[in-house]
Design a protein around this motif. Sequence first.
Motif, PDB file in Angstrom:
ATOM      1  N   PRO A   1       0.362   0.706  -5.140  1.00 29.59           N
ATOM      2  CA  PRO A   1       1.390  -0.142  -5.757  1.00 29.59           C
ATOM      3  C   PRO A   1       1.095  -1.625  -5.557  1.00 29.59           C
ATOM      4  O   PRO A   1       0.569  -2.042  -4.534  1.00 29.59           O
ATOM      5  CB  PRO A   1       2.670   0.256  -5.004  1.00 29.59           C
ATOM      6  N   HIS A   2       1.422  -2.403  -6.587  1.00 24.71           N
ATOM      7  CA  HIS A   2       1.267  -3.851  -6.490  1.00 24.71           C
ATOM      8  C   HIS A   2       2.536  -4.462  -5.921  1.00 24.71           C
ATOM      9  O   HIS A   2       3.602  -3.857  -5.903  1.00 24.71           O
ATOM     10  CB  HIS A   2       0.969  -4.444  -7.871  1.00 24.71           C
ATOM     11  N   THR A   3       2.433  -5.725  -5.484  1.00 24.88           N
ATOM     12  CA  THR A   3       3.563  -6.355  -4.810  1.00 24.88           C
ATOM     13  C   THR A   3       4.751  -6.565  -5.743  1.00 24.88           C
ATOM     14  O   THR A   3       5.861  -6.748  -5.289  1.00 24.88           O
ATOM     15  CB  THR A   3       3.150  -7.715  -4.233  1.00 24.88           C
TER      16      THR A   3
ATOM     17  N   ALA B   1       0.802  -1.226   0.000  1.00 20.26           N
ATOM     18  CA  ALA B   1       0.000   0.000   0.000  1.00 20.26           C
ATOM     19  C   ALA B   1       0.833   1.274   0.000  1.00 20.26           C
ATOM     20  O   ALA B   1       0.293   2.355  -0.219  1.00 20.26           O
ATOM     21  CB  ALA B   1      -0.938   0.017   1.204  1.00 20.26           C
ATOM     22  N   VAL B   2       2.128   1.181   0.251  1.00 19.69           N
ATOM     23  CA  VAL B   2       2.966   2.385   0.312  1.00 19.69           C
ATOM     24  C   VAL B   2       3.165   2.948  -1.090  1.00 19.69           C
ATOM     25  O   VAL B   2       3.596   2.238  -2.007  1.00 19.69           O
ATOM     26  CB  VAL B   2       4.320   2.083   0.974  1.00 19.69           C
ATOM     27  N   ALA B   3       2.858   4.211  -1.256  1.00 18.92           N
ATOM     28  CA  ALA B   3       2.876   4.853  -2.564  1.00 18.92           C
ATOM     29  C   ALA B   3       4.282   4.914  -3.157  1.00 18.92           C
ATOM     30  O   ALA B   3       5.282   4.980  -2.439  1.00 18.92           O
ATOM     31  CB  ALA B   3       2.289   6.258  -2.456  1.00 18.92           C
ATOM     32  N   GLN B   4       4.331   4.946  -4.484  1.00 19.95           N
ATOM     33  CA  GLN B   4       5.619   4.998  -5.186  1.00 19.95           C
ATOM     34  C   GLN B   4       6.384   6.276  -4.859  1.00 19.95           C
ATOM     35  O   GLN B   4       7.613   6.271  -4.848  1.00 19.95           O
ATOM     36  CB  GLN B   4       5.391   4.893  -6.700  1.00 19.95           C
ATOM     37  N   SER B   5       5.687   7.365  -4.582  1.00 16.81           N
ATOM     38  CA  SER B   5       6.390   8.607  -4.262  1.00 16.81           C
ATOM     39  C   SER B   5       7.254   8.437  -3.019  1.00 16.81           C
ATOM     40  O   SER B   5       8.393   8.915  -2.964  1.00 16.81           O
ATOM     41  CB  SER B   5       5.372   9.740  -4.045  1.00 16.81           C
ATOM     42  N   TYR B   6       6.739   7.738  -2.009  1.00 22.94           N
ATOM     43  CA  TYR B   6       7.518   7.466  -0.809  1.00 22.94           C
ATOM     44  C   TYR B   6       8.659   6.504  -1.120  1.00 22.94           C
ATOM     45  O   TYR B   6       9.785   6.681  -0.646  1.00 22.94           O
ATOM     46  CB  TYR B   6       6.641   6.859   0.280  1.00 22.94           C
TER      47      TYR B   6
END
Length: 357
Positions: free
Chosen positions: A325-327, A105-110
Motif C-alpha cells: 500500500p502507498h501512503t 507496508a501494512v497490507a490492505q487486507s489487515y
Amino acid sequence: MKLIYAGQGRGIRLPEALSLGEGGTPSVELSALAQTMKLGRLTAKLEWCNPTGSHKDRMSARLIARALSCNVPLVVAASSGNGGLSIAAYSAHAGLPTEIALTAAVAQSYRRAMVAHGARLIEAPDSLGRWEHLARRVAEGAFAATNYRLPAIGTDPFGIEGYKTLAAELAGLDRPDVVIVPSSRGDLLSGLRLGFEEIGGVMPRLVAVEPFPRLARVMAGEDYRSRFEGHTAQVSTAGETVTFQALAALRASSGLSVPVDDMAARRAQATLAACGLHAELSAAAALTALDEIARDGRLAGRHVTLVLTGSGLRDPGAHDPASWPHTDERPHAATPPAMSGFQPPRTEASVQQRDNG
C-alpha cells in the motif's frame, strides 16, 4: 519482567470473560519431513487457527483484560499486521476504542479488518515513528498494547502471560525437545520460557528465527540495545531492535538464533504448502532454520515443533514490495473521543457485573 501472583499460587489469574476462543490450536504431524531430516518427530503448531488468525490472540485477551482493569480511555498499538488486528478485535469485544499506528507496508487486507473492528488507523513514516505516536498517546492516558520505548523492552508483562498457554499445550504427553519460534522482539519467546519454567521439567531448547542477524549478533557479543538494520519481506518479524527478554529466553533454554533470508523462507513456504500448510513468510522461515540446525545429525531422533504463527492467506510478504500500500491509501474510521475525561461504553455483561461489584 514477569508477573508474580500474590497468594494465589502459579498460573494465569486474569478474567476469562474476554476470550474469543483463543488457544487449543492443533498440532499437525509432518512425518515425511521428519524422515527426510532424520528427526524422531516433527510437528507444526497451527497458531493461525486462533480467532483472528495468529498467535497474537493469546496475548491480546490478557492485554485487554488488563486495560479494562486500569479503566483506560483508549488502547493504542503499533503493528505490522497480525498484532494490530488482534488488538482491534479484542478491544472491540471489550468495548474499548482502539488506535493502531502502522506504516505504508501494512497490507490492505489487515487495514480493512482493523477498520471493521472500529479501530482508527494512524500512518507513520517508519517503524520508529509508530512508537513516537504511541508515546504521545500514553502521555495522554492511553494503554499501550505494544512496545513503544527505546531501547525496546517488549510488550506489557500482562500480555506475555498469555503465551504461557502455548507452553502448557506443548508440554503435553510428548513435550518437544526443540521449539522453533519466529521472533522479532521476543514476546512469544519470553512467554514460552516463563511457561515452561513454571510447568517444570526439562526446558525445550528455544530457537529464534529472524529475517536478518539481530539476536544472532547479540549472542555473538554485541550489545542488545544496538540498532540492527536490515530489509525483509518477512514483515511480521521485521524491525531493527531486539530485547533483553528475548536474549534471556535463549540463554535460559540453551537456545540459539538462526537468521533466514527471504529467498530461503520462500522455499520453505513452498515446501510447507506441498504438505498442505500455507504459512506466512516469517512463519515458514522456521522450517529453514530447522533444516540448518539438523544438517549435522544432532537432532536425530528428537521431537521438534515449528510454531507457525500466521497464515499465508493475507501475508504481505507473499507479494513484491512494489505492490504494498502507498501512503495515500489510508482507510478511515471514526475518530475516537478526546482523551481527557472520556469513559468508554461497556456493554459486555461480565464487565457490567464487575463494575457493579
